[in-house]
Design an enzyme around this catalytic site. Structure first.
Site, mmCIF file in Angstrom:
data_model
loop_
_atom_site.group_PDB
_atom_site.id
_atom_site.type_symbol
_atom_site.label_atom_id
_atom_site.label_comp_id
_atom_site.label_asym_id
_atom_site.label_seq_id
_atom_site.Cartn_x
_atom_site.Cartn_y
_atom_site.Cartn_z
ATOM 1 N N GLU A 35 -2.350 -0.389 -8.862
ATOM 2 C CA GLU A 35 -3.545 0.062 -8.989
ATOM 3 C C GLU A 35 -4.094 1.094 -8.161
ATOM 4 O O GLU A 35 -3.274 2.062 -7.506
ATOM 5 C CB GLU A 35 -4.193 -1.420 -7.517
ATOM 6 C CG GLU A 35 -5.562 -1.859 -8.071
ATOM 7 C CD GLU A 35 -5.804 -2.890 -6.554
ATOM 8 O OE1 GLU A 35 -4.777 -3.225 -6.522
ATOM 9 O OE2 GLU A 35 -6.849 -2.754 -6.308
ATOM 10 N N LYS A 41 0.837 -1.402 0.388
ATOM 11 C CA LYS A 41 0.434 0.162 0.178
ATOM 12 C C LYS A 41 1.099 1.686 -0.157
ATOM 13 O O LYS A 41 1.779 1.803 1.067
ATOM 14 C CB LYS A 41 -0.542 -0.420 1.275
ATOM 15 C CG LYS A 41 -1.862 -0.927 0.811
ATOM 16 C CD LYS A 41 -2.828 -0.879 -0.278
ATOM 17 C CE LYS A 41 -4.820 -1.568 0.567
ATOM 18 N NZ LYS A 41 -5.491 -1.766 -0.370
ATOM 19 N N LYS A 74 -14.296 -6.069 -6.463
ATOM 20 C CA LYS A 74 -14.853 -6.637 -5.116
ATOM 21 C C LYS A 74 -16.013 -7.088 -4.549
ATOM 22 O O LYS A 74 -17.285 -6.443 -5.052
ATOM 23 C CB LYS A 74 -14.488 -5.926 -3.770
ATOM 24 C CG LYS A 74 -12.789 -5.391 -3.368
ATOM 25 C CD LYS A 74 -12.085 -4.299 -3.417
ATOM 26 C CE LYS A 74 -10.875 -3.872 -2.819
ATOM 27 N NZ LYS A 74 -9.975 -2.705 -2.495
ATOM 28 N N ASP A 107 -0.825 -0.776 -5.053
ATOM 29 C CA ASP A 107 -2.501 -0.235 -4.864
ATOM 30 C C ASP A 107 -1.789 1.644 -3.865
ATOM 31 O O ASP A 107 -1.695 1.298 -2.918
ATOM 32 C CB ASP A 107 -2.630 -1.168 -3.742
ATOM 33 C CG ASP A 107 -4.378 -0.630 -4.041
ATOM 34 O OD1 ASP A 107 -4.687 1.028 -4.413
ATOM 35 O OD2 ASP A 107 -4.803 -1.349 -3.778
ATOM 36 N N ASP A 164 -9.222 0.383 -9.130
ATOM 37 C CA ASP A 164 -10.379 -0.757 -7.703
ATOM 38 C C ASP A 164 -11.555 0.294 -7.793
ATOM 39 O O ASP A 164 -12.804 0.053 -8.600
ATOM 40 C CB ASP A 164 -9.591 -1.095 -6.651
ATOM 41 C CG ASP A 164 -10.209 -1.036 -5.576
ATOM 42 O OD1 ASP A 164 -10.976 -1.134 -5.646
ATOM 43 O OD2 ASP A 164 -8.908 -1.790 -5.290
HETATM 44 MG MG MG Z 1 -6.955 -0.994 -4.632
#
Ligand code: MG
Length: 339
Positions: free
Chosen positions: A207, A156, A254, A181, A232
């Protein structure tokens, strides 16, 4: 058929932080449908404020869904999912919990796991990544050491020390596959500078570098990026995919965003039909929530299904991702039980 729910409080082993902030405590909703013979199907809502949901809004949505579910034919999972979309817009995690519970019930009635119902080969599931949240260099180094069994790490970024984080992870894990991401935190100019560094660190893909609405910015970055770009936050439903063609190389689905297992299947097909790559991710959720995604993992190019692996108190036993290998439960339905 009866619909009931219970709110569960989860704790992550470490505070889990992304560009929008972090927490150690998370609340999800365990949803059950019970048919007239007393057979139960289970699903989970993992609401995210970013997508406009809380456990309270999930409870409110479930109250709206209840009369519809009570009157429905339990086998008509597709039409129930469509009807939920007519009752209320958005509320993806609440809808997914009902959809997952109905699929779990159908599998249990048939005595087969969901992946078999869908005709999928569990051996084709890709490896799952394991997520390294934002932290100080020392914290990141410790998390990478703890993630030793996992061959693929998702890092992240979107902090005020992104360069230090990625260099620390690469130094601590010289041979692992790394994905990044940014959770919508970067500008186009900064993204292109960062992506140069990420390419140098041998990162596989990036991402959501830019804010969800900035599709022209994402296209600008993708046209100049040596690494594939995934959407995303910009990709919630199947109907978002056509406008992402040429803007990104792949999408991250998701269940907590999209509102059901049929919608997720549709997203996989639509994206693949456009030549796009498909990954599936998750929120912080239990093994029950992860199970619904794990059963469709054989259809994915990439998986990031570590939500339950980050927990200190998982109330369920379901799929494991030990060593990154997604072991899909072989019991009927989702194949999940209480721990
Ligand atoms: Mg993501």
């Amino acid at each position: 058929m009866r619909l009931s729910h219970e709110i569960l409080t989860l704790r992550t082993k470490h505070p889990f932080t992304i560009s929008r902030g972090g927490a150690s405590e998370w609340r999800v909703v365990w949803v059950r449908v019970t048919d007239d013979d007393g057979v139960e199907g289970w699903g989970e809502a993992a609401p995210s404020k970013f997508y406009g949901e809380t456990v309270e809004s999930v409870a409110g949505a479930l109250a709206l869904f209840s009369p519809l579910v009570e009157a429905a034919d339990p086998w008509s999972t597709e039409s129930i999912e469509s009807e939920l979309n007519r009752v209320i817009r958005f509320n993806g995690s609440a809808k997914t919990a009902v959809s997952a519970a109905l699929h779990d019930l159908a599998g249990k009635r048939l005595g087969i796991p969901l992946y078999k119902l869908w005709g999928l080969d569990p051996a084709r599931a890709p490896l799952s990544s394991f997520t390294i949240g934002i932290g100080s260099e020392n914290e990141v180094r410790r998390k990478v050491a703890e993630a030793e069994p996992y061959p693929v790490l998702k890092v992240k970024l979107g902090s005020d020390h992104d360069e230090a984080i990625i260099r620390t992870v690469r130094d601590a894990a010289p041979d692992k596959l790394l994905r990044v991401d940014a959770n919508a935190a970067w500008s186009a100019k900064y993204a292109l500078e960062m992506i140069e560094l990420l390419a140098e660190c041998d990162v596989e893909y990036v991402e959501q570098p830019l804010p969800a609405h900035d599709l022209e910015g994402m296209r600008f970055v993708r046209d100049r990026s040596p690494l594939p770009i995934f959407a995303d936050e910009s990709c919630v439903l199947a109907s978002d995919i056509p406008k992402l063609v040429g803007v990104v190389d792949g999408i991250n689905i998701k269940l907590a965003k999209c509102g059901g297992l049929h919608e997720a299947m549709k997203m996989i097909s639509v994206a693949h039909a456009h030549g796009m790559l498909v990954m599936m991710g998750c929120m912080i959720e239990t093994s029950l929530g992860i199970a619904a995604a794990a059963h469709m993992a054989p259809l994915l190019d990439y998986a990031d299904l570590d939500g339950a692996a980050l927990l200190a108190n998982d109330p369920f036993i379901g799929p494991s991702i030990e060593g990154g290998v997604i072991a899909i439960p072989s019991g009927p339905g989702l194949g999940v039980r209480r721990s």
